[in-house]
Design a protein around this motif. Structure first.
Motif, PDB file in Angstrom:
ATOM      1  N   VAL A  70      14.376  21.138  33.033  1.00 51.73           N
ATOM      2  CA  VAL A  70      14.022  20.407  31.813  1.00 51.73           C
ATOM      3  C   VAL A  70      12.924  19.385  32.116  1.00 51.73           C
ATOM      4  CG1 VAL A  70      14.863  18.743  30.107  1.00 51.73           C
ATOM      5  CG2 VAL A  70      16.263  20.724  30.723  1.00 51.73           C
ATOM      6  N   LEU A  71      13.040  18.702  33.247  1.00 50.91           N
ATOM      7  CA  LEU A  71      12.050  17.687  33.616  1.00 50.91           C
ATOM      8  C   LEU A  71      10.647  18.301  33.702  1.00 50.91           C
ATOM      9  CD1 LEU A  71      12.582  14.980  36.331  1.00 50.91           C
ATOM     10  CD2 LEU A  71      10.396  16.131  36.085  1.00 50.91           C
ATOM     11  N   TYR A  72      10.535  19.405  34.417  1.00 46.97           N
ATOM     12  CA  TYR A  72       9.204  19.998  34.594  1.00 46.97           C
ATOM     13  C   TYR A  72       8.724  20.732  33.339  1.00 46.97           C
ATOM     14  CZ  TYR A  72       9.182  18.602  39.435  1.00 46.97           C
ATOM     15  OH  TYR A  72       9.175  17.852  40.578  1.00 46.97           O
ATOM     16  N   THR A  73       9.649  21.084  32.455  1.00 41.00           N
ATOM     17  CA  THR A  73       9.235  21.605  31.153  1.00 41.00           C
ATOM     18  C   THR A  73       8.532  20.508  30.348  1.00 41.00           C
ATOM     19  OG1 THR A  73      11.021  23.245  31.084  1.00 41.00           O
ATOM     20  CG2 THR A  73      10.002  22.638  28.981  1.00 41.00           C
ATOM     21  N   LEU A  74       9.102  19.306  30.383  1.00 45.72           N
ATOM     22  CA  LEU A  74       8.466  18.166  29.720  1.00 45.72           C
ATOM     23  C   LEU A  74       7.082  17.899  30.305  1.00 45.72           C
ATOM     24  CD1 LEU A  74      11.515  15.702  29.516  1.00 45.72           C
ATOM     25  CD2 LEU A  74      10.503  17.013  27.646  1.00 45.72           C
ATOM     26  N   PRO A 113       8.028   3.068  30.825  1.00 49.08           N
ATOM     27  CA  PRO A 113       9.500   3.137  30.808  1.00 49.08           C
ATOM     28  C   PRO A 113      10.138   3.689  32.076  1.00 49.08           C
ATOM     29  CG  PRO A 113       8.626   3.855  28.698  1.00 49.08           C
ATOM     30  CD  PRO A 113       7.451   3.698  29.609  1.00 49.08           C
ATOM     31  N   VAL A 114       9.356   4.369  32.929  1.00 47.75           N
ATOM     32  CA  VAL A 114       9.937   4.901  34.166  1.00 47.75           C
ATOM     33  C   VAL A 114      10.429   3.769  35.074  1.00 47.75           C
ATOM     34  CG1 VAL A 114       7.907   4.952  35.704  1.00 47.75           C
ATOM     35  CG2 VAL A 114       9.601   6.796  35.817  1.00 47.75           C
ATOM     36  N   ILE A 115       9.953   2.557  34.828  1.00 46.44           N
ATOM     37  CA  ILE A 115      10.420   1.393  35.594  1.00 46.44           C
ATOM     38  C   ILE A 115      11.933   1.216  35.463  1.00 46.44           C
ATOM     39  CG2 ILE A 115      10.298  -1.135  35.737  1.00 46.44           C
ATOM     40  CD1 ILE A 115       7.366  -0.924  34.881  1.00 46.44           C
ATOM     41  N   ALA A 116      12.471   1.640  34.319  1.00 43.94           N
ATOM     42  CA  ALA A 116      13.899   1.437  34.042  1.00 43.94           C
ATOM     43  C   ALA A 116      14.783   2.553  34.581  1.00 43.94           C
ATOM     44  CB  ALA A 116      14.107   1.296  32.532  1.00 43.94           C
ATOM     45  N   VAL A 117      14.224   3.474  35.350  1.00 48.57           N
ATOM     46  CA  VAL A 117      14.988   4.624  35.820  1.00 48.57           C
ATOM     47  C   VAL A 117      16.268   4.220  36.545  1.00 48.57           C
ATOM     48  CG1 VAL A 117      14.980   6.396  37.625  1.00 48.57           C
ATOM     49  CG2 VAL A 117      13.202   6.389  35.907  1.00 48.57           C
ATOM     50  N   ARG A 118      16.192   3.256  37.431  1.00 47.56           N
ATOM     51  CA  ARG A 118      17.369   2.910  38.242  1.00 47.56           C
ATOM     52  C   ARG A 118      18.494   2.308  37.412  1.00 47.56           C
ATOM     53  NH1 ARG A 118      17.374  -2.768  41.112  1.00 47.56           N
ATOM     54  NH2 ARG A 118      19.241  -1.780  41.897  1.00 47.56           N
ATOM     55  N   PHE A 119      18.171   1.900  36.178  1.00 47.11           N
ATOM     56  CA  PHE A 119      19.205   1.324  35.316  1.00 47.11           C
ATOM     57  C   PHE A 119      19.755   2.355  34.322  1.00 47.11           C
ATOM     58  CE2 PHE A 119      16.179  -2.122  36.350  1.00 47.11           C
ATOM     59  CZ  PHE A 119      17.033  -2.902  37.120  1.00 47.11           C
ATOM     60  N   GLY A 120      19.285   3.600  34.420  1.00 47.40           N
ATOM     61  CA  GLY A 120      19.741   4.645  33.507  1.00 47.40           C
ATOM     62  C   GLY A 120      21.229   4.912  33.681  1.00 47.40           C
ATOM     63  N   PRO A 121      21.966   5.083  32.575  1.00 53.61           N
ATOM     64  CA  PRO A 121      23.413   5.258  32.662  1.00 53.61           C
ATOM     65  C   PRO A 121      23.853   6.625  33.171  1.00 53.61           C
ATOM     66  CG  PRO A 121      22.690   5.455  30.387  1.00 53.61           C
ATOM     67  CD  PRO A 121      21.483   5.043  31.182  1.00 53.61           C
ATOM     68  N   ASP A 122      22.958   7.619  33.088  1.00 53.39           N
ATOM     69  CA  ASP A 122      23.352   8.966  33.514  1.00 53.39           C
ATOM     70  C   ASP A 122      22.119   9.762  33.924  1.00 53.39           C
ATOM     71  OD1 ASP A 122      22.142  10.118  31.100  1.00 53.39           O
ATOM     72  OD2 ASP A 122      23.885   9.274  30.061  1.00 53.39           O
ATOM     73  N   ILE A 123      22.359  10.943  34.434  1.00 48.92           N
ATOM     74  CA  ILE A 123      21.277  11.759  34.964  1.00 48.92           C
ATOM     75  C   ILE A 123      20.312  12.221  33.880  1.00 48.92           C
ATOM     76  CG2 ILE A 123      22.586  13.925  34.826  1.00 48.92           C
ATOM     77  CD1 ILE A 123      21.225  14.730  37.494  1.00 48.92           C
ATOM     78  N   THR A 125      19.384  10.608  31.194  1.00 50.81           N
ATOM     79  CA  THR A 125      18.458   9.507  30.900  1.00 50.81           C
ATOM     80  C   THR A 125      17.352   9.460  31.948  1.00 50.81           C
ATOM     81  OG1 THR A 125      20.249   8.217  29.894  1.00 50.81           O
ATOM     82  CG2 THR A 125      18.259   7.021  30.527  1.00 50.81           C
ATOM     83  N   THR A 126      17.742   9.653  33.185  1.00 51.92           N
ATOM     84  CA  THR A 126      16.757   9.690  34.277  1.00 51.92           C
ATOM     85  C   THR A 126      15.782  10.841  34.092  1.00 51.92           C
ATOM     86  OG1 THR A 126      18.336   8.702  35.819  1.00 51.92           O
ATOM     87  CG2 THR A 126      16.482   9.916  36.770  1.00 51.92           C
ATOM     88  N   VAL A 127      16.303  12.002  33.749  1.00 52.07           N
ATOM     89  CA  VAL A 127      15.441  13.170  33.494  1.00 52.07           C
ATOM     90  C   VAL A 127      14.449  12.867  32.371  1.00 52.07           C
ATOM     91  CG1 VAL A 127      15.418  15.527  32.567  1.00 52.07           C
ATOM     92  CG2 VAL A 127      17.034  14.907  34.376  1.00 52.07           C
ATOM     93  N   ALA A 128      14.942  12.235  31.306  1.00 59.54           N
ATOM     94  CA  ALA A 128      14.076  11.927  30.161  1.00 59.54           C
ATOM     95  C   ALA A 128      12.980  10.938  30.550  1.00 59.54           C
ATOM     96  CB  ALA A 128      14.916  11.364  29.014  1.00 59.54           C
ATOM     97  N   LEU A 129      13.323   9.890  31.288  1.00 59.03           N
ATOM     98  CA  LEU A 129      12.345   8.865  31.650  1.00 59.03           C
ATOM     99  C   LEU A 129      11.288   9.406  32.620  1.00 59.03           C
ATOM    100  CD1 LEU A 129      14.704   5.772  32.093  1.00 59.03           C
ATOM    101  CD2 LEU A 129      13.026   6.142  30.281  1.00 59.03           C
ATOM    102  N   ILE A 130      11.747  10.139  33.639  1.00 60.00           N
ATOM    103  CA  ILE A 130      10.788  10.683  34.606  1.00 60.00           C
ATOM    104  C   ILE A 130       9.987  11.821  33.976  1.00 60.00           C
ATOM    105  CG2 ILE A 130      10.522  11.814  36.840  1.00 60.00           C
ATOM    106  CD1 ILE A 130      12.988  10.348  37.807  1.00 60.00           C
ATOM    107  N   GLY A 131      10.639  12.610  33.125  1.00 56.91           N
ATOM    108  CA  GLY A 131       9.920  13.675  32.421  1.00 56.91           C
ATOM    109  C   GLY A 131       8.829  13.119  31.521  1.00 56.91           C
ATOM    110  N   LEU A 132       9.140  12.018  30.827  1.00 57.49           N
ATOM    111  CA  LEU A 132       8.132  11.370  29.985  1.00 57.49           C
ATOM    112  C   LEU A 132       6.965  10.864  30.828  1.00 57.49           C
ATOM    113  CD1 LEU A 132       7.195  10.195  27.250  1.00 57.49           C
ATOM    114  CD2 LEU A 132       8.555   8.148  27.780  1.00 57.49           C
ATOM    115  N   ALA A 133       7.278  10.243  31.964  1.00 61.12           N
ATOM    116  CA  ALA A 133       6.227   9.727  32.847  1.00 61.12           C
ATOM    117  C   ALA A 133       5.379  10.859  33.400  1.00 61.12           C
ATOM    118  CB  ALA A 133       6.843   8.920  33.989  1.00 61.12           C
ATOM    119  N   GLY A 134       6.019  11.952  33.800  1.00 58.63           N
ATOM    120  CA  GLY A 134       5.278  13.091  34.323  1.00 58.63           C
ATOM    121  C   GLY A 134       4.387  13.734  33.267  1.00 58.63           C
ATOM    122  N   ALA A 135       4.906  13.854  32.048  1.00 58.06           N
ATOM    123  CA  ALA A 135       4.115  14.410  30.953  1.00 58.06           C
ATOM    124  C   ALA A 135       2.932  13.506  30.630  1.00 58.06           C
ATOM    125  CB  ALA A 135       4.994  14.588  29.711  1.00 58.06           C
TER     126      ALA A 135
END
Length: 229
Positions: A70-74, A113-123, A125-135
């Motif tokens: 999903v991350l690399y699809t984003l 928003p990728v700055i907030a990755v370490r505070f994400g409540p679940d995996i 959320t992390t996928v969404a934040l890093i996927g957004l940054a990568g996109a």
């Protein structure tokens, strides 16, 4: 050392552009710093994400998994659609420089928003934040390459892109060393997540810093006129 030149035969005439000519104009340095500050972030996403997911979520990254798919699809969506926004603004009558700068600023802000990755409540959320940054990176990349052709004549574009890509590679050599030292230090302290927090802070800030540097060096991306030799 012999000067490197870009040559293109046109109607029997050989034009050449030396690197010294290119390095004497601010537009070249705008492209150089834009690449140097952001290329290493993309390589970090490529090479260190598996370690991050393994360390943080105990994910077996040696096997195919839905999260990274999903991350690399984003990321792929950003890569394909990255050039659409600036083109749409230009088609609405915006000047090229204004459309390009606006699009790149938006993409730079979307990485923050990728700055907030370490505070994400679940995996996820992390996928969404890093996927957004990568996109956003891929969208940024599509536009920054186009700034070279926006500012330079055709006979100089390949050299400018080559110089900028070399700068990106230099940054890509330096940044992993910084990442490794940070993680080693925090692993010894038993708090590797804080180390990743610092790294993601750097990742989230790099694009806005790059945009500011490019804007200062080439506010309106004025086309460069190069002499012939």
């Amino acid at each position: 050392m012999k000067r490197r030149r870009t040559r293109l035969p046109i109607a029997g005439i050989r034009y050449s552009v030396s690197w010294s000519q290119l390095l004497s104009v601010r537009q070249t340095w705008a492209f150089v710093f834009g690449k140097m500050l952001t290329d290493p972030i993309w390589w970090f996403f490529l090479f260190w994400l598996q370690d991050y997911f393994s360390t943080t979520f105990h994910l077996d990254t040696k096997r195919p998994n839905l999260y990274l798919a999903v991350l690399y699809t984003l990321v792929s969506i950003g890569s394909i659609g990255g050039g659409y926004l600036s083109s749409a603004l230009i088609s609405r009558g915006w000047s090229v420089w204004r459309a390009r700068k606006t699009a790149m600023l938006i993409f730079a802000l979307l990485v923050i928003p990728v700055i907030a990755v370490r505070f994400g409540p679940d995996i996820w959320t992390t996928v969404a934040l890093i996927g957004l940054a990568g996109a956003a990176h891929q969208a940024w990349s599509a536009n920054i390459f186009t700034t070279a052709s926006d500012m330079f004549p055709k006979r100089a574009v390949s050299s400018v892109v080559g110089i900028g890509s070399m700068a990106g590679s230099v940054g890509g050599i330096i940044f992993p060393e910084i990442v490794g030292r940070i993680l080693d230090s925090y692993k010894k302290a038993g708090d590797v997540q804080s180390g990743y927090g610092i790294i993601f802070l750097m990742c989230g800030s790099a694009y806005l810093l790059a945009w500011l540097v490019m804007h200062l060096l080439a506010p309106k991306m004025q086309p460069v006129t190069l002499g012939q030799s």
